[in-house]
Design an enzyme around this catalytic site. Structure first.
Site, PDB file in Angstrom:
ATOM      1  N   PHE A   1      -2.736  -8.053  20.426  1.00 28.06           N
ATOM      2  CA  PHE A   1      -1.536  -7.934  21.253  1.00 28.06           C
ATOM      3  C   PHE A   1      -0.526  -8.932  20.697  1.00 28.06           C
ATOM      4  O   PHE A   1      -0.736 -10.141  20.733  1.00 28.06           O
ATOM      5  CB  PHE A   1      -1.837  -8.226  22.728  1.00 28.06           C
ATOM      6  CG  PHE A   1      -0.634  -7.995  23.588  1.00 28.06           C
ATOM      7  CD1 PHE A   1      -0.305  -6.701  23.984  1.00 28.06           C
ATOM      8  CD2 PHE A   1       0.197  -9.047  23.971  1.00 28.06           C
ATOM      9  CE1 PHE A   1       0.833  -6.461  24.754  1.00 28.06           C
ATOM     10  CE2 PHE A   1       1.324  -8.815  24.734  1.00 28.06           C
ATOM     11  CZ  PHE A   1       1.641  -7.530  25.128  1.00 28.06           C
TER      12      PHE A   1
ATOM     13  N   LYS B   1       0.011   0.296  14.999  1.00 27.04           N
ATOM     14  CA  LYS B   1      -1.330  -0.220  15.326  1.00 27.04           C
ATOM     15  C   LYS B   1      -2.279   0.977  15.371  1.00 27.04           C
ATOM     16  O   LYS B   1      -2.685   1.429  16.443  1.00 27.04           O
ATOM     17  CB  LYS B   1      -1.270  -0.905  16.691  1.00 27.04           C
ATOM     18  CG  LYS B   1      -2.089  -2.163  16.833  1.00 27.04           C
ATOM     19  CD  LYS B   1      -2.294  -2.516  18.280  1.00 27.04           C
ATOM     20  CE  LYS B   1      -1.202  -3.369  18.874  1.00 27.04           C
ATOM     21  NZ  LYS B   1      -1.500  -3.746  20.278  1.00 27.04           N
TER      22      LYS B   1
ATOM     23  N   ASP C   1       1.278   2.330  19.489  1.00 18.78           N
ATOM     24  CA  ASP C   1      -0.082   1.903  19.805  1.00 18.78           C
ATOM     25  C   ASP C   1      -0.904   3.168  20.055  1.00 18.78           C
ATOM     26  O   ASP C   1      -1.346   3.815  19.107  1.00 18.78           O
ATOM     27  CB  ASP C   1       0.028   0.970  21.015  1.00 18.78           C
ATOM     28  CG  ASP C   1      -1.251   0.270  21.376  1.00 18.78           C
ATOM     29  OD1 ASP C   1      -2.168   0.248  20.548  1.00 18.78           O
ATOM     30  OD2 ASP C   1      -1.342  -0.269  22.495  1.00 18.78           O
TER      31      ASP C   1
ATOM     32  N   GLY D   1      12.408  -3.386  23.203  1.00 22.99           N
ATOM     33  CA  GLY D   1      11.765  -4.022  22.055  1.00 22.99           C
ATOM     34  C   GLY D   1      12.418  -3.748  20.714  1.00 22.99           C
ATOM     35  O   GLY D   1      12.211  -4.479  19.752  1.00 22.99           O
TER      36      GLY D   1
ATOM     37  N   GLU E   1      11.657   2.442  17.117  1.00 21.43           N
ATOM     38  CA  GLU E   1      10.695   1.831  18.041  1.00 21.43           C
ATOM     39  C   GLU E   1      10.242   0.481  17.516  1.00 21.43           C
ATOM     40  O   GLU E   1      10.333   0.216  16.312  1.00 21.43           O
ATOM     41  CB  GLU E   1       9.465   2.741  18.178  1.00 21.43           C
ATOM     42  CG  GLU E   1       9.387   3.521  19.468  1.00 21.43           C
ATOM     43  CD  GLU E   1       8.978   2.673  20.679  1.00 21.43           C
ATOM     44  OE1 GLU E   1       9.201   1.446  20.702  1.00 21.43           O
ATOM     45  OE2 GLU E   1       8.421   3.271  21.608  1.00 21.43           O
ATOM     46  N   ASP E   2       9.724  -0.349  18.429  1.00 14.87           N
ATOM     47  CA  ASP E   2       9.141  -1.609  17.992  1.00 14.87           C
ATOM     48  C   ASP E   2       7.700  -1.427  17.503  1.00 14.87           C
ATOM     49  O   ASP E   2       7.314  -1.934  16.464  1.00 14.87           O
ATOM     50  CB  ASP E   2       9.225  -2.668  19.104  1.00 14.87           C
ATOM     51  CG  ASP E   2       8.688  -2.171  20.449  1.00 14.87           C
ATOM     52  OD1 ASP E   2       8.260  -0.994  20.568  1.00 14.87           O
ATOM     53  OD2 ASP E   2       8.706  -2.965  21.405  1.00 14.87           O
TER      54      ASP E   2
HETATM   55  P1  5GP Z   1       1.867   3.314  23.238  1.00  4.97           P
HETATM   56  O1  5GP Z   1       2.483   4.256  24.228  1.00  4.97           O
HETATM   57  O2  5GP Z   1       2.035   3.764  21.814  1.00  4.97           O
HETATM   58  O3  5GP Z   1       0.440   2.988  23.565  1.00  4.97           O
HETATM   59  O4  5GP Z   1       2.556   1.935  23.396  1.00  4.97           O
HETATM   60  C1  5GP Z   1       3.831   1.759  23.163  1.00  4.97           C
HETATM   61  C2  5GP Z   1       4.369   0.594  23.952  1.00  4.97           C
HETATM   62  O5  5GP Z   1       3.360  -0.317  24.442  1.00  4.97           O
HETATM   63  C3  5GP Z   1       5.246  -0.190  23.042  1.00  4.97           C
HETATM   64  O6  5GP Z   1       6.548   0.351  23.000  1.00  4.97           O
HETATM   65  C4  5GP Z   1       5.153  -1.571  23.635  1.00  4.97           C
HETATM   66  O7  5GP Z   1       6.096  -1.671  24.666  1.00  4.97           O
HETATM   67  C5  5GP Z   1       3.752  -1.646  24.217  1.00  4.97           C
HETATM   68  N1  5GP Z   1       2.822  -2.294  23.270  1.00  4.97           N
HETATM   69  C6  5GP Z   1       1.822  -1.720  22.570  1.00  4.97           C
HETATM   70  N2  5GP Z   1       1.182  -2.622  21.794  1.00  4.97           N
HETATM   71  C7  5GP Z   1       1.804  -3.808  22.020  1.00  4.97           C
HETATM   72  C8  5GP Z   1       1.610  -5.133  21.498  1.00  4.97           C
HETATM   73  O8  5GP Z   1       0.734  -5.457  20.682  1.00  4.97           O
HETATM   74  N3  5GP Z   1       2.464  -6.085  21.964  1.00  4.97           N
HETATM   75  C9  5GP Z   1       3.447  -5.818  22.858  1.00  4.97           C
HETATM   76  N4  5GP Z   1       4.221  -6.833  23.238  1.00  4.97           N
HETATM   77  N5  5GP Z   1       3.663  -4.584  23.362  1.00  4.97           N
HETATM   78  C10 5GP Z   1       2.846  -3.587  22.944  1.00  4.97           C
HETATM   79 MG    MG Z   2       8.490  -0.092  23.107  1.00  2.00          MG
END
Ligand code: 5GP
Ligand code: MG
Length: 180
Positions: A153, A132, A104, A46, A100-101
């Site tokens: 999302f 987020k 969450d 991403g 990072e993209d």
């Molecule tokens: P975390 O581990 O912080 O919950 O999530 C990180 C990963 O979940 C991100 O690197 C991404 O790949 C995915 N992710 C979390 N939120 C979103 C979103 O709103 N859209 C998309 N496409 N991927 C998300």
């Molecule tokens: Mg990611």
């Protein structure tokens, strides 16, 4: 042109570009005096559009590498990260800028930060395009985020749904009818 599977655009290409300009100012200020070139590490896949735009604005010598991990959320422990693609570079005593993209829950980034700490990086600066915070589980803040977004999302500009939509030049919310 807006893809007809997109409900609404959250960030236009111009807004994203302006956000990345500010991010570049932040890292240029922080690393301009570095004696050893910092290592910018993109978290695949991403990060690609963000990283591509960002490095074109970097004004210090830097090196580039990538990491890809598969993370298991939910009931699994936070140690359960599988490195899918590892770095080619030894990060010991290096200043690392992690790209990072989106953050969450923060499980993924927590796990990646642990890898760099275990390998004795000198410093880690964690930069993300999107934050987020409403869904955060771990108490972890990026050093820099370009945009905070509500609990949607989102896809586009690197972010996927089932590997698609990474190529969109903007960030948008998918229509419910497309994924339900
Ligand atoms: P975390 O581990 O912080 O919950 O999530 C990180 C990963 O979940 C991100 O690197 C991404 O790949 C995915 N992710 C979390 N939120 C979103 C979103 O709103 N859209 C998309 N496409 N991927 C998300
Ligand atoms: Mg990611």
């Amino acid at each position: 042109m807006i893809d007809n599977r997109i409900d609404k655009v959250l960030l236009t290409a111009d807004e994203i570009e302006a956000g990345i300009n500010k991010c570049a100012q932040y890292i240029n200020k922080k690393f301009k005096q570095s004696k050893i070139p910092p290592l910018m590490v993109g978290v695949l896949k991403g990060c690609i559009p963000f990283l591509g735009r960002l490095i074109s604005k970097v004004e210090f010598d830097m090196e580039l590498d990538f990491i890809a991990v598969a993370s298991y959320h939910g009931t699994e422990s936070t140690q359960n990260v599988k490195i899918v693609t590892d770095l080619a570079t030894d990060v010991k005593n290096r200043d690392v800028i992690l790209i990072e993209d989106i953050v969450d829950t923060a499980f993924t980034i927590h796990q990646i930060l642990e890898i760099f700490k275990n390998r004795q990086a000198k410093s880690i600066t964690f930069v993300t395009l999107l934050d987020k915070p409403s869904r955060r589980i771990l108490n972890l803040k990026p050093d820099y985020f370009c945009f905070t977004i509500p609990n949607y999302f989102v896809v586009g500009f690197g972010l996927d749904y089932n590997q698609k939509f990474r190529n969109l030049p903007y960030i948008g919310v998918l229509k419910k009818s497309y994924y339900s």
